[in-house]
Design an enzyme around this catalytic site. Structure first.
Site, PDB file in Angstrom:
ATOM      1  N   ASP A 218       0.838  -1.180  -0.029  1.00  0.00           N
ATOM      2  CA  ASP A 218       0.144  -0.113  -0.020  1.00  0.00           C
ATOM      3  C   ASP A 218       0.854   1.217   0.049  1.00  0.00           C
ATOM      4  O   ASP A 218       1.139   1.856   0.958  1.00  0.00           O
ATOM      5  CB  ASP A 218      -0.877   0.037   1.245  1.00  0.00           C
ATOM      6  CG  ASP A 218      -2.067   1.089   1.135  1.00  0.00           C
ATOM      7  OD1 ASP A 218      -2.016   1.783   0.186  1.00  0.00           O
ATOM      8  OD2 ASP A 218      -2.918   1.304   2.025  1.00  0.00           O
ATOM      9  N   LYS A 219       1.674   1.465  -1.151  1.00  0.00           N
ATOM     10  CA  LYS A 219       2.645   2.446  -1.302  1.00  0.00           C
ATOM     11  C   LYS A 219       1.954   4.004  -0.695  1.00  0.00           C
ATOM     12  O   LYS A 219       2.843   4.709  -0.276  1.00  0.00           O
ATOM     13  CB  LYS A 219       2.971   2.636  -2.538  1.00  0.00           C
ATOM     14  CG  LYS A 219       3.882   1.438  -3.176  1.00  0.00           C
ATOM     15  CD  LYS A 219       4.371   1.549  -4.525  1.00  0.00           C
ATOM     16  CE  LYS A 219       5.482   0.361  -4.916  1.00  0.00           C
ATOM     17  NZ  LYS A 219       6.493   0.583  -4.525  1.00  0.00           N
TER      18      LYS A 219
ATOM     19  N   THR B 142       7.334   2.620  -0.058  1.00  0.00           N
ATOM     20  CA  THR B 142       8.185   3.760   0.128  1.00  0.00           C
ATOM     21  C   THR B 142       7.521   5.120  -0.350  1.00  0.00           C
ATOM     22  O   THR B 142       7.305   5.279  -1.715  1.00  0.00           O
ATOM     23  CB  THR B 142       9.591   3.309  -0.218  1.00  0.00           C
ATOM     24  OG1 THR B 142       9.881   2.383   0.433  1.00  0.00           O
ATOM     25  CG2 THR B 142      10.399   4.653  -0.100  1.00  0.00           C
TER      26      THR B 142
ATOM     27  N   ASN C 211      10.552  -7.565  -8.692  1.00  0.00           N
ATOM     28  CA  ASN C 211      10.043  -6.141  -8.941  1.00  0.00           C
ATOM     29  C   ASN C 211      11.182  -5.232  -9.169  1.00  0.00           C
ATOM     30  O   ASN C 211      12.372  -5.209  -8.436  1.00  0.00           O
ATOM     31  CB  ASN C 211       9.021  -5.736  -7.785  1.00  0.00           C
ATOM     32  CG  ASN C 211       9.788  -4.781  -6.745  1.00  0.00           C
ATOM     33  OD1 ASN C 211      10.026  -3.592  -7.050  1.00  0.00           O
ATOM     34  ND2 ASN C 211      10.216  -5.602  -5.768  1.00  0.00           N
TER      35      ASN C 211
ATOM     36  N   MET D 121      10.087  -1.713  -9.401  1.00  0.00           N
ATOM     37  CA  MET D 121       9.230  -0.784  -9.450  1.00  0.00           C
ATOM     38  C   MET D 121       9.934   0.776  -9.351  1.00  0.00           C
ATOM     39  O   MET D 121       9.319   1.680  -9.998  1.00  0.00           O
ATOM     40  CB  MET D 121       8.193  -0.849  -8.249  1.00  0.00           C
ATOM     41  CG  MET D 121       7.420  -1.934  -8.122  1.00  0.00           C
ATOM     42  SD  MET D 121       6.509  -2.462  -9.806  1.00  0.00           S
ATOM     43  CE  MET D 121       5.175  -1.130  -9.388  1.00  0.00           C
TER      44      MET D 121
ATOM     45  N   PHE E  83      10.283   2.914  -6.628  1.00  0.00           N
ATOM     46  CA  PHE E  83       9.715   3.738  -5.861  1.00  0.00           C
ATOM     47  C   PHE E  83       8.605   4.904  -6.329  1.00  0.00           C
ATOM     48  O   PHE E  83       8.438   5.919  -6.143  1.00  0.00           O
ATOM     49  CB  PHE E  83      10.961   4.820  -4.969  1.00  0.00           C
ATOM     50  CG  PHE E  83      11.508   4.374  -4.059  1.00  0.00           C
ATOM     51  CD1 PHE E  83      11.464   3.040  -3.415  1.00  0.00           C
ATOM     52  CD2 PHE E  83      12.767   4.905  -3.405  1.00  0.00           C
ATOM     53  CE1 PHE E  83      12.420   2.517  -2.473  1.00  0.00           C
ATOM     54  CE2 PHE E  83      13.482   4.452  -2.462  1.00  0.00           C
ATOM     55  CZ  PHE E  83      13.361   3.192  -1.925  1.00  0.00           C
TER      56      PHE E  83
ATOM     57  N   ASN F  90       7.413   4.181   5.732  1.00  0.00           N
ATOM     58  CA  ASN F  90       8.462   3.800   4.945  1.00  0.00           C
ATOM     59  C   ASN F  90       9.202   4.936   4.043  1.00  0.00           C
ATOM     60  O   ASN F  90       8.359   5.391   3.088  1.00  0.00           O
ATOM     61  CB  ASN F  90       8.426   2.487   4.173  1.00  0.00           C
ATOM     62  CG  ASN F  90       9.801   1.843   3.622  1.00  0.00           C
ATOM     63  OD1 ASN F  90      10.528   2.623   2.955  1.00  0.00           O
ATOM     64  ND2 ASN F  90      10.180   0.822   4.145  1.00  0.00           N
TER      65      ASN F  90
ATOM     66  N   SER G 103      16.543  -0.767  -1.070  1.00  0.00           N
ATOM     67  CA  SER G 103      15.851  -1.041  -2.412  1.00  0.00           C
ATOM     68  C   SER G 103      16.960  -1.100  -3.480  1.00  0.00           C
ATOM     69  O   SER G 103      17.809  -0.379  -3.754  1.00  0.00           O
ATOM     70  CB  SER G 103      14.853  -0.119  -2.967  1.00  0.00           C
ATOM     71  OG  SER G 103      14.399  -0.408  -4.063  1.00  0.00           O
TER      72      SER G 103
ATOM     73  N   ASN H 224      16.268  -1.009  -6.537  1.00  0.00           N
ATOM     74  CA  ASN H 224      15.715  -0.392  -7.860  1.00  0.00           C
ATOM     75  C   ASN H 224      15.759   0.974  -8.133  1.00  0.00           C
ATOM     76  O   ASN H 224      15.213   1.726  -8.955  1.00  0.00           O
ATOM     77  CB  ASN H 224      14.192  -0.704  -7.967  1.00  0.00           C
ATOM     78  CG  ASN H 224      13.941  -2.211  -7.972  1.00  0.00           C
ATOM     79  OD1 ASN H 224      14.693  -3.008  -8.534  1.00  0.00           O
ATOM     80  ND2 ASN H 224      13.139  -3.012  -6.931  1.00  0.00           N
ATOM     81  N   THR H 225      16.368   1.907  -6.862  1.00  0.00           N
ATOM     82  CA  THR H 225      16.730   3.338  -7.313  1.00  0.00           C
ATOM     83  C   THR H 225      18.273   3.309  -7.330  1.00  0.00           C
ATOM     84  O   THR H 225      18.983   2.712  -6.713  1.00  0.00           O
ATOM     85  CB  THR H 225      16.411   4.078  -6.224  1.00  0.00           C
ATOM     86  OG1 THR H 225      14.906   3.935  -6.086  1.00  0.00           O
ATOM     87  CG2 THR H 225      16.722   5.477  -6.273  1.00  0.00           C
TER      88      THR H 225
ATOM     89  N   LYS I 265      15.838  -0.524   7.248  1.00  0.00           N
ATOM     90  CA  LYS I 265      15.481  -1.516   6.574  1.00  0.00           C
ATOM     91  C   LYS I 265      16.678  -1.816   5.759  1.00  0.00           C
ATOM     92  O   LYS I 265      17.379  -0.973   4.823  1.00  0.00           O
ATOM     93  CB  LYS I 265      14.190  -1.351   5.548  1.00  0.00           C
ATOM     94  CG  LYS I 265      13.731  -2.796   5.071  1.00  0.00           C
ATOM     95  CD  LYS I 265      12.398  -2.433   4.208  1.00  0.00           C
ATOM     96  CE  LYS I 265      12.096  -3.879   3.768  1.00  0.00           C
ATOM     97  NZ  LYS I 265      10.675  -3.818   3.213  1.00  0.00           N
TER      98      LYS I 265
ATOM     99  N   ASN J 187      14.966  -6.671   3.277  1.00  0.00           N
ATOM    100  CA  ASN J 187      14.408  -6.123   1.870  1.00  0.00           C
ATOM    101  C   ASN J 187      14.723  -7.218   1.008  1.00  0.00           C
ATOM    102  O   ASN J 187      14.859  -8.428   1.244  1.00  0.00           O
ATOM    103  CB  ASN J 187      15.191  -4.743   1.502  1.00  0.00           C
ATOM    104  CG  ASN J 187      14.085  -4.038   0.663  1.00  0.00           C
ATOM    105  OD1 ASN J 187      13.412  -4.310  -0.102  1.00  0.00           O
ATOM    106  ND2 ASN J 187      14.402  -2.628   0.729  1.00  0.00           N
ATOM    107  N   THR J 188      14.517  -6.963  -0.366  1.00  0.00           N
ATOM    108  CA  THR J 188      14.372  -7.892  -1.448  1.00  0.00           C
ATOM    109  C   THR J 188      16.016  -8.249  -1.754  1.00  0.00           C
ATOM    110  O   THR J 188      16.704  -7.477  -1.348  1.00  0.00           O
ATOM    111  CB  THR J 188      13.741  -7.600  -2.764  1.00  0.00           C
ATOM    112  OG1 THR J 188      14.308  -6.121  -3.242  1.00  0.00           O
ATOM    113  CG2 THR J 188      12.311  -7.284  -2.529  1.00  0.00           C
TER     114      THR J 188
ATOM    115  N   THR K 133       5.128 -10.831  -0.299  1.00  0.00           N
ATOM    116  CA  THR K 133       5.125 -12.103  -1.236  1.00  0.00           C
ATOM    117  C   THR K 133       4.109 -13.267  -0.816  1.00  0.00           C
ATOM    118  O   THR K 133       3.175 -13.631  -1.583  1.00  0.00           O
ATOM    119  CB  THR K 133       6.190 -12.446  -1.813  1.00  0.00           C
ATOM    120  OG1 THR K 133       7.035 -11.146  -2.486  1.00  0.00           O
ATOM    121  CG2 THR K 133       6.073 -13.462  -3.031  1.00  0.00           C
TER     122      THR K 133
END
Length: 342
Positions: free
Chosen positions: A70-71, A91, A116, A118, A120, A143, A179, A181-182, A217, A246-247, A318
């Site tokens: 639920d970003k 986040t 993912n 994504m 952020f 977050n 993360s 992904n950034t 995290k 985290n992932t 997940t």
């Protein structure tokens, strides 16, 4: 019913589109009088023995929903009807951003996992606050992260903005520097910049009339030496605790065709490693700070393993997607069984 009918149907479609479709359905259904009460009757385990006090907060039960689901804080009230003791939103970043180009979310069905990238994606901190003003008593974690275009040397300012604006609307904060992904975000996990970031936020926190717990995290890919650094940083900055993990960027042992997609991997392949990190942090720190355990929890036993490794609370993401809301109830009932045994 979820695993037999609902999940196979949902898994026929693009995972990101399904996510938003499911949100819309839950929101619409929950507006029907009595539906919320029905969900709570089915999924909520209401027992005083599940209440857990961690870093000065009282949780109705130790099972939470992890960040990323639920970003923008649009569905936390409704999601709490599925039995969660707390919801972590985000986040969130100071400014709205689209995230990475689509397609950026991938199911690995054979591995019961998700990749993912994504990036952020969120509508920004102020949009989330509008939603958080509608909180009906849900314990909320915030977050926070930095915008993609903010260079690392200015990252502290983004986190400060998020902290200041969110302070009155969340119960605890989570600093996300893990993360994958950034671009370059994980460089902030190095000891010097991370200590500076967390100390800056702690100084802001200490200036408030009431302090909010700040957690860090961390990635599951840290070495033991890096984890020792994390323990030192927690001690130096006196933050409230750690979320592990985290992932991961690891792809070891995966069987699915799309296993090599770029991004963070979550789900069953992370189960063992996240538990190892929890145990390492707990033992090497002499249990000097609370840990929220997350990563690969697909069964009640997975949750118990993390608690026994040293986690005070656990979070699902997940596993919630693959197993459905019945997993939350199963974990809470299993925890109660352990309480009775002891």
């Amino acid at each position: 019913m979820y695993k037999i009918i609902i999940r196979p149907l949902l898994f026929c479609f693009d995972p990101e589109k399904v996510h938003y479709f499911t949100f819309s359905i839950i929101r619409i259904i929950s507006k029907i009088p009595g539906v919320s009460s029905i969900f709570r009757a089915i999924y909520v385990v209401d027992d005083k023995r599940l209440e857990t006090e961690v870093f000065g907060l009282k949780f109705k039960n130790p099972v939470g929903l992890a960040a990323g689901f639920d970003k923008d804080a649009v569905l936390f009230n409704e999601l709490s009807d599925f039995g969660f003791g707390f919801i972590e939103i985000g986040t969130l970043t100071p400014k709205a951003q689209d995230g990475n180009p689509k397609k950026r979310l991938f199911r690995l069905k054979n591995d019961e996992a998700i990749i993912n990238r994504m990036g952020f994606n969120n509508k920004g901190i102020e949009a989330a606050i509008i939603n958080l003003k509608k909180n009906n008593g849900v314990l909320i974690g915030g977050n926070i992260g930095k915008n993609k275009l903010t260079p690392n040397e200015n990252a502290v300012e983004d986190y400060k903005i998020c902290f200041d604006l969110l302070y009155n609307f969340v119960d605890y904060f989570v600093v996300n520097v893990s993360s994958p992904n950034t671009p370059n975000l994980r460089e902030l996990q190095e000891k010097e910049p991370l200590t500076k970031l967390l100390q800056t936020l702690q100084n802001l926190n200490l200036a408030q009339p009431i302090q909010k717990p700040i957690l860090l995290k961390i990635a599951p890919d840290l070495t033991n030496d890096q984890l020792i650094d994390i323990i030192d940083i927690v001690k130096i900055t006196k933050i409230a605790g750690v979320i592990a993990t985290n992932t991961t960027i690891s792809r070891d042992g995966l069987q699915s065709e799309n296993k090599n997609e770029v991004g963070g991997l979550s789900g069953k392949p992370l189960t063992t490693r996240s538990t190892e990190v929890i145990r390492f942090l707990s033992e090497k720190s002499n249990k000097s700070f609370p840990i929220i355990g997350v990563g690969g929890i697909h069964s009640a036993q997975d949750a118990i393993d993390k608690i026994e490794a040293g986690a005070s609370l656990i979070q699902l993401y997940t596993g919630f997607i693959y197993e459905g809301p019945a997993l939350v109830k199963a974990i809470n009932k299993r925890i109660l069984e352990k309480v009775v045994c002891y």
